[in-house]
Design a protein around this motif. Structure first.
Motif, mmCIF file in Angstrom:
data_model
loop_
_atom_site.group_PDB
_atom_site.id
_atom_site.type_symbol
_atom_site.label_atom_id
_atom_site.label_comp_id
_atom_site.label_asym_id
_atom_site.label_seq_id
_atom_site.Cartn_x
_atom_site.Cartn_y
_atom_site.Cartn_z
ATOM 1 N N PHE A 24 -48.104 17.392 -93.164
ATOM 2 C CA PHE A 24 -47.844 18.810 -93.366
ATOM 3 C C PHE A 24 -46.344 18.945 -93.612
ATOM 4 C CE2 PHE A 24 -51.607 18.852 -90.577
ATOM 5 C CZ PHE A 24 -52.450 19.692 -91.293
ATOM 6 N N LEU A 25 -45.960 19.220 -94.846
ATOM 7 C CA LEU A 25 -44.551 19.320 -95.189
ATOM 8 C C LEU A 25 -43.943 20.608 -94.649
ATOM 9 C CD1 LEU A 25 -44.681 18.146 -98.918
ATOM 10 C CD2 LEU A 25 -43.978 16.803 -96.917
ATOM 11 N N THR A 30 -51.100 25.492 -95.821
ATOM 12 C CA THR A 30 -52.317 24.687 -95.888
ATOM 13 C C THR A 30 -53.489 25.425 -95.275
ATOM 14 O OG1 THR A 30 -50.980 22.679 -95.662
ATOM 15 C CG2 THR A 30 -53.359 22.468 -95.312
ATOM 16 N N ALA A 31 -54.613 25.435 -95.978
ATOM 17 C CA ALA A 31 -55.861 25.963 -95.439
ATOM 18 C C ALA A 31 -56.698 24.795 -94.924
ATOM 19 C CB ALA A 31 -56.630 26.716 -96.517
ATOM 20 N N ALA A 179 -40.702 33.255 -96.280
ATOM 21 C CA ALA A 179 -39.506 33.208 -95.440
ATOM 22 C C ALA A 179 -39.203 31.794 -94.946
ATOM 23 C CB ALA A 179 -39.671 34.137 -94.246
ATOM 24 N N GLY A 180 -40.043 30.826 -95.332
ATOM 25 C CA GLY A 180 -39.778 29.432 -94.983
ATOM 26 C C GLY A 180 -40.605 28.874 -93.854
ATOM 27 N N GLN A 181 -41.498 29.690 -93.282
ATOM 28 C CA GLN A 181 -42.330 29.197 -92.192
ATOM 29 C C GLN A 181 -43.462 28.324 -92.740
ATOM 30 O OE1 GLN A 181 -42.524 33.433 -90.644
ATOM 31 N NE2 GLN A 181 -42.742 32.338 -88.686
ATOM 32 N N THR A 182 -43.813 27.292 -91.988
ATOM 33 C CA THR A 182 -44.930 26.420 -92.335
ATOM 34 C C THR A 182 -46.203 27.040 -91.781
ATOM 35 O OG1 THR A 182 -43.481 24.494 -92.176
ATOM 36 C CG2 THR A 182 -45.853 24.083 -92.136
ATOM 37 N N VAL A 183 -47.206 27.225 -92.634
ATOM 38 C CA VAL A 183 -48.429 27.919 -92.245
ATOM 39 C C VAL A 183 -49.623 26.975 -92.372
ATOM 40 C CG1 VAL A 183 -49.979 29.841 -92.729
ATOM 41 C CG2 VAL A 183 -47.502 30.147 -92.987
#
Length: 231
Positions: A24-25, A30-31, A179-183
């Motif tokens: 996970f970059l 990612t779903a 905003a740059g958050q990893t989801v």
């Protein structure tokens, strides 16, 4: 941000997925999809170290797990807890100020802004037990906004809410990503995944697929998952 090497999520030593290897970059979206019982929720809990993997290894770019904001399934939430909307959203400020520290003006401003942003400004003193399903989920998203964590994990965020609220919350998720958050989100709507999620992790009973949404989604047919995966 997170790298899995033959990691197998599970409970009490019992695997619930096939071994997972991939990354996970930081800043990715990612779903996580798949039929019921394929370990989607278990994977999220493993990623934030609520439980260890049965086997394999999970490593983090920064050396330790990133600060995470986690939205569990609505079925896991106590909707009778004696608290107001403001109280619940306020909980999102704990990681930044400490559990036993007071709330200063900056914290209060951020909490109120988050409540307004999700459209609950007139309900900030409302007991949570009186909220509709959509209002309750909006409140939980306000708590996510206050947390402002680098990693956001969402477990079926649109279950039990109306279409208008789902669209609103999806817009918030996209704003978090921008905003740059990893989801990382567990979802069941392929059309929504195709529109918004560049990366997909498909969990299956015997094997898993991880990559670009355009490459993975054609494999996912819930009524014939095993056949699709073996094709």
């Amino acid at each position: 941000m997170i790298t899995l090497k033959q990691a197998v999520p599970g409970y009490r030593g019992r695997a619930v997925t096939s071994p997972l290897s991939g990354t996970f970059l930081t800043g990715s979206m990612t779903a996580v999809i798949g039929a019921n019982g394929t370990g989607k929720s278990t994977l999220l809990k493993t990623l934030i170290q609520l439980q260890p993997p049965v086997s394999g290894h999970i490593s983090f770019t920064e050396g330790s797990a990133p600060r995470a904001a986690w939205l569990p399934q609505l079925s896991e939430m106590d909707r009778q807890f004696p608290a107001s909307v403001y109280d619940v959203v306020c909980m999102g400020s704990w990681p930044g100020r400490g559990l036993f520290s007071g709330i200063n003006r900056q914290h209060r401003l951020r909490i109120c802004e988050a409540i307004e942003r999700v459209g609950l400004g007139k309900l900030h003193n409302q007991p949570v037990e009186t909220l509709s399903g959509g209002q309750f989920q909006r409140m939980l998203f306000a708590r996510l906004l206050v947390q402002n964590a680098p990693l956001v994990l969402l477990d079926e965020p649109f279950t039990g809410v109306d279409a208008q609220t789902s669209r609103f919350l999806m817009d918030l998720i996209c704003q978090m990503h921008d905003a740059g958050q990893t989801v990382i989100a567990v979802l069941h709507d392929n059309a929504l995944v195709k529109r918004h999620f560049p990366q997909v992790l498909l969990l299956g009973p015997e094997c898993c697929h991880w990559g670009k949404a355009s490459e993975i989604l054609p494999y996912y047919q819930p009524t014939s998952l095993n056949l699709a995966l073996s094709a």
